[in-house]
Design a protein around this motif. Structure first.
Motif, short mmCIF file in Angstrom:
data_model
loop_
_atom_site.label_atom_id
_atom_site.label_comp_id
_atom_site.label_asym_id
_atom_site.label_seq_id
_atom_site.Cartn_x
_atom_site.Cartn_y
_atom_site.Cartn_z
N MET A 1 0.82 -1.22 0.00
CA MET A 1 0.00 0.00 0.00
C MET A 1 0.85 1.27 0.00
O MET A 1 0.31 2.37 -0.10
N GLU A 2 2.16 1.12 0.12
CA GLU A 2 3.03 2.30 0.18
C GLU A 2 2.87 3.24 -1.02
O GLU A 2 2.71 4.46 -0.84
N PRO A 3 2.87 2.72 -2.25
CA PRO A 3 2.69 3.63 -3.40
C PRO A 3 1.35 4.38 -3.36
O PRO A 3 1.27 5.55 -3.75
N ARG B 1 1.55 7.18 -0.79
CA ARG B 1 2.41 8.25 -1.32
C ARG B 1 1.66 9.05 -2.38
O ARG B 1 1.78 10.28 -2.45
N GLN B 2 0.89 8.36 -3.20
CA GLN B 2 0.12 9.04 -4.24
C GLN B 2 -0.94 9.97 -3.64
O GLN B 2 -1.31 10.97 -4.24
N MET C 1 1.11 11.43 1.24
CA MET C 1 1.95 11.13 2.40
C MET C 1 3.40 10.89 1.94
O MET C 1 3.64 10.18 0.96
N PRO C 2 4.37 11.44 2.66
CA PRO C 2 5.79 11.28 2.29
C PRO C 2 6.33 9.94 2.79
O PRO C 2 7.25 9.87 3.61
N THR C 3 5.79 8.86 2.28
CA THR C 3 6.11 7.53 2.79
C THR C 3 7.36 6.95 2.14
O THR C 3 7.72 7.27 1.01
N LEU C 4 8.02 6.07 2.89
CA LEU C 4 9.17 5.31 2.41
C LEU C 4 9.02 3.87 2.88
O LEU C 4 8.44 3.61 3.95
N LEU C 5 9.50 2.95 2.09
CA LEU C 5 9.45 1.54 2.47
C LEU C 5 10.82 1.13 3.00
O LEU C 5 11.83 1.18 2.28
#
Length: 217
Positions: free
Chosen positions: A129-131, A134-135, A138-142
């Motif tokens: 679900m990370e992508p 981020r879309q 949210m400034p997410t990183l795996l």
């Protein structure tokens, strides 16, 4: 139109109601609770014409006042249940749901830095679900198979008009800000031809409610 006219002949009471945060699943639940009653939720113009827009056109004494109350997104409930039973049930019934775009945020939601989790149990998100997160902004990183953020991220502030991105994020985090609720606006009693508007100013309404509820039973 004929079904509305038939309902006038069949039922003693007509309620005008509005729906806050309309959700079909909850409206269906309400209908199931009142299987011996009839709900109409459609064109105000068509319903008003069926009842009669004036005292000369009305299909029952004083029922044109119901037509006058059909403004905005409202519906009609035809029932034989007492005023007390109807008001008691609808006063108690509500259902929490996810807010949609355009709704007003009821609280500030901040996702703390670190692993991104959700719910009271702090459940981890699936890493696939990370992508998607981020879309949505949210400034997410795996990192090592876990979704993380390096700093606190504010999804919304109290009073924000929610964007589509914010509403999707709130749903992903299992945060419900909308309440499905049916508000009873007015009631017509066929036998007495009495019409009570529950949208009046509160001081007048309280006095009228007590007298009308007794008279309409």
């Amino acid at each position: 139109m004929e079904s509305v006219k038939d309902a006038v002949n069949t039922y003693d009471y007509i309620w005008v109601f509005s729906v806050h945060n309309m959700r079909n699943q909850y409206l269906k639940e309400v209908r199931n609770q009142f299987k011996t009653s009839r709900f109409f939720f459609g064109s105000n113009r068509v319903m008003a014409k069926a009842l009669g827009n004036t005292s000369e056109e009305e299909v029952a004494e004083n029922i044109h006042k119901v037509s006058e109350a059909l403004k905005g997104e409202v519906g009609l409930l035809f029932t034989n249940q007492t005023v007390g039973d109807i008001r008691s049930w609808f006063d108690k019934f509500s259902a929490d749901d996810y807010a949609r775009a355009g709704c007003i945020a009821t609280e500030r939601v901040v996702i703390p830095a670190g692993e991104v989790v959700r719910g009271f149990t702090k459940e981890s998100f699936p890493n696939n679900m990370e992508p998607q997160l981020r879309q949505l902004g949210m400034p997410t990183l795996l990192r090592q198979g876990k979704i993380t953020i390096d700093y606190d991220y504010v999804i919304c502030n109290d009073g924000d008009v929610l964007t589509p991105q914010q509403s999707h994020l709130l749903k992903h985090f299992w945060i419900k800000m909308a309440v499905f609720k049916i508000a009873l606006m007015a009631c017509y009693h066929k036998n007495s031809a009495e019409f009570v508007n529950y949208e009046e100013p509160s001081d007048k309404k309280e006095e009228k409610d007590e007298a009308s509820d007794e008279n309409m039973e």
